[in-house]
Design a protein around this motif. Structure first.
Motif, short mmCIF file in Angstrom:
data_model
loop_
_atom_site.label_atom_id
_atom_site.label_comp_id
_atom_site.label_asym_id
_atom_site.label_seq_id
_atom_site.Cartn_x
_atom_site.Cartn_y
_atom_site.Cartn_z
N TYR A 90 134.35 61.35 -40.15
CA TYR A 90 134.65 61.14 -38.74
C TYR A 90 136.01 61.78 -38.43
O TYR A 90 136.99 61.53 -39.13
CB TYR A 90 134.69 59.64 -38.46
CG TYR A 90 134.30 59.23 -37.06
CD1 TYR A 90 133.13 58.53 -36.82
CD2 TYR A 90 135.11 59.52 -35.98
CE1 TYR A 90 132.76 58.14 -35.55
CE2 TYR A 90 134.75 59.14 -34.70
CZ TYR A 90 133.58 58.44 -34.49
OH TYR A 90 133.23 58.07 -33.22
N SER A 113 131.19 61.80 -33.80
CA SER A 113 130.37 60.61 -33.62
C SER A 113 129.56 60.34 -34.87
O SER A 113 129.22 61.26 -35.63
CB SER A 113 129.42 60.75 -32.42
OG SER A 113 128.35 61.63 -32.71
N ALA A 224 133.00 53.72 -31.39
CA ALA A 224 132.40 54.30 -32.59
C ALA A 224 131.10 53.57 -32.95
O ALA A 224 130.03 54.17 -32.98
CB ALA A 224 133.38 54.25 -33.75
N SER A 512 125.17 57.02 -30.30
CA SER A 512 125.86 56.23 -31.31
C SER A 512 125.17 54.90 -31.56
O SER A 512 125.39 54.27 -32.61
CB SER A 512 127.32 55.97 -30.89
OG SER A 512 127.38 55.04 -29.83
#
Length: 559
Positions: A90, A113, A224, A512
């Motif tokens: 990430y 992502s 996230a 996500s």
């Protein structure tokens, strides 16, 4: 109203018929492109079967196992086996530095992502991915990821903290006192069990009343994934969100949450754009040079995940275990999961509004500023000409994303400005540089003799420009202006870097949560296409109205 004008007004239906007739070929092309996008969407939903893994193939609607991809001697057994592999991390996380320091021969690929990392892993663009252990467990619960498993869960452990600006130690101290209080009274344990011990996707965010009228607290997050920060049912949820909401209510201060890329969180805090940042942020020495951290509120473990077929101990039959899903059911499931479930369509609606607003206002601002730059560029004053040339060169030579971040994080570093306004200024300034040159070349394309004829006919210079030069220049500039306007709309897709939740960012947030590789991306692409198409039609209509040749054809039809 004159007789001719009356005839023209009466001819409105025919006017539109002629306009539509002249647009037929162009419209057909647009329709073909739209149909192609729909076909791609359908193919994506069908071809990338969420319940059929890479080692499973489809023939005649039936699933069968592909040949074995390797033996245990080439498969991953321990963490050290990633030493020469492609590792997905990430962007902006500690995993990047960890891999670079401990496995210098590994290839590091950075993603913004979790969904992009998972997609790359499933499509064999990377060999392993590094995630927070709890987040990895949430990812693996998704039925579309049943071909992935954890290689190891003890790669790296670090404490997590809430970030604060170094110029605001008082807020940090208040939070530390609050953290000690909730640890003492049992509130912390209740929150921890809800988001870490139990299933975080089934956790119910408690209602936290905050009627405080104090100074607003601005929290920056990256959304996230669970258990820290996620967006579900039209609201932000997660351990970090609940903790910060309780803190804001405890202090009697309203809370504003804004989203941005994870790699932008520290920069936004250091520049004073937000008061706090959270989203599973590890406390590191390098970050501590830029910002202050609270006391650690939890320790996180790093999991390394890989395709089951690449992990020792799994054979291809174990990594399959899926059946084909009917085509229509697959589309229906994608539609429900990406739009209906958790009211995710609200993200798309809000993002579409933001994208349209930024595009339209930036275009208006850029057009007006471009006209001014054009006037300076065509001036007899050498100073103004050089200023205009310098401006155009700078704007053309600077990537719009860099310009956007400079305006938000540098130019307005000490100003509490809405990021949407920063985006409008950045895109408007960039658009103006191109528009000014369009205007200049279109004006210069009008024969000089026509201007001289206007002056000889008794017109002033201003009247000559308005009644003779400008109508012809507009016809020349409109096709090019339309193309640049459409480019502006597409360029707004980068505003997520400065905490603007536009259409692209909305699609990223949905991905996500669903890890659907195709539906959100194609859906966003179709929406951008429809917005661009609609505005192109509007500009074509304006061009139709200001074209005297077309008007004469309409009058001829009436006669």
């Amino acid at each position: 109203m004159t007789a001719v004008e009356s005839n023209f007004t009466a001819a409105a239906p025919d006017y539109w018929k002629n306009y539509i007739g002249e647009r037929n070929m162009s419209n057909k092309a647009y329709i073909l492109v739209l149909i192609s996008l729909v076909i791609i969407l359908s193919a994506g939903c069908f071809g990338w079967d969420k319940n059929v893994t890479e080692s499973t193939m489809l023939r005649g609607g039936k699933a069968f196992a592909a040949p074995a991809s390797g033996n245990d001697n080439t498969k991953l057994k321990t963490l050290d086996d990633i030493a020469d592999k492609r590792v997905g991390v990430y962007s902006g996380t500690v995993h990047d530095a960890f891999v670079a320091e401990n496995y210098p021969q590994a290839s590091i690929l950075r993603y913004d992502s979790t969904a992009d990392m998972i997609l790359s892993l499933k499509s064999n663009k990377i060999d392993v991915a590094m995630l927070d252990y709890t987040s990895a467990k949430v990812v693996l619960k998704n039925k579309s990821n049943n071909d992935i498993d954890i290689l190891t869960d003890d790669a790296l452990s670090l404490p997590l903290g809430i970030g604060f600006n170094k110029n605001n130690p008082a807020l940090r101290e208040k939070f530390n006192n609050f953290l000690r209080e909730i640890r003492a009274d049992g509130t912390y344990d209740e929150m921890y069990n809800r988001w870490f011990e139990d299933d975080p996707e089934k956790a119910v965010m408690p209602e936290i009343d905050n009627t405080g009228a104090g100074q607003k607290v601005v929290l920056g997050v990256a959304v996230a994934d669970l258990p820290y920060v996620a967006y579900m049912n039209g609201q932000y949820v997660g351990f970090d969100i609940e903790m910060i909401k309780r803190f804001a209510a405890h202090e009697g201060r309203p809370l504003e949450i804004i989203t941005m890329e994870f790699s932008s969180l520290v920069a936004a805090l250091a520049s004073g754009k937000v008061d706090m940042i959270a989203d599973g942020i590890a406390i590191t020495e390098e970050r501590s040079r830029q910002i202050d951290f609270s006391e650690s509120y939890v320790d996180f473990k790093t999991a390394v995940i890989a395709l089951k077929k690449n992990i020792a101990g799994y054979d291809d039959e174990q990594s399959d275990g899926a059946v084909a899903v009917p085509f229509l059911q697959n589309i229906a499931d994608s539609f429900y999961n990406n739009l209906i479930h958790e009211k995710r369509y609200l993200l798309i609606v809000d993002g579409l509004k933001i994208t349209a607003f930024i595009s339209l206002i930036a275009a208006v601002l850029g057009t007006l500023l471009g006209a001014l730059i054009c006037l300076m560029r065509m001036s007899n004053n050498r100073v103004l000409v050089n200023i205009a040339r310098f401006y155009i060169s700078i704007m053309r030579g600077t990537p719009v994303l860099v310009l956007l971040m400079i305006i938000f994080y540098v130019v307005f570093a000490s100003v509490n400005i809405n990021p949407v306004i920063s985006a409008i200024i950045a895109f408007g300034a960039n658009f103006a540089a191109y528009v000014s040159e369009m205007f200049r070349t279109s004006i210069e394309s009008v024969d000089r003799g026509q201007r001289e004829a206007g002056i000889a006919g008794g017109f002033t210079k201003v009247q000559t420009f308005i009644y003779i030069v400008m109508p012809q220049a507009l016809r020349h500039v409109l096709p090019v202006y339309k193309g640049e306007f459409i480019s502006l709309i597409k360029m707004t897709s980068v505003v997520g870097y400065i905490a603007v939740q536009d259409l692209t960012k909305a699609g990223d947030i949905i991905r996500s949560r669903t890890f659907d590789a195709f539906f959100p991306l194609i859906m966003v692409a179709v929406l951008y296409f429809l917005v661009s198409w609609s505005l192109a039609l509007a500009l074509d209509y304006i061009g139709f109205k200001i074209d005297p040749k077309r008007k004469r054809r309409i009058r001829g039809h009436q006669i």
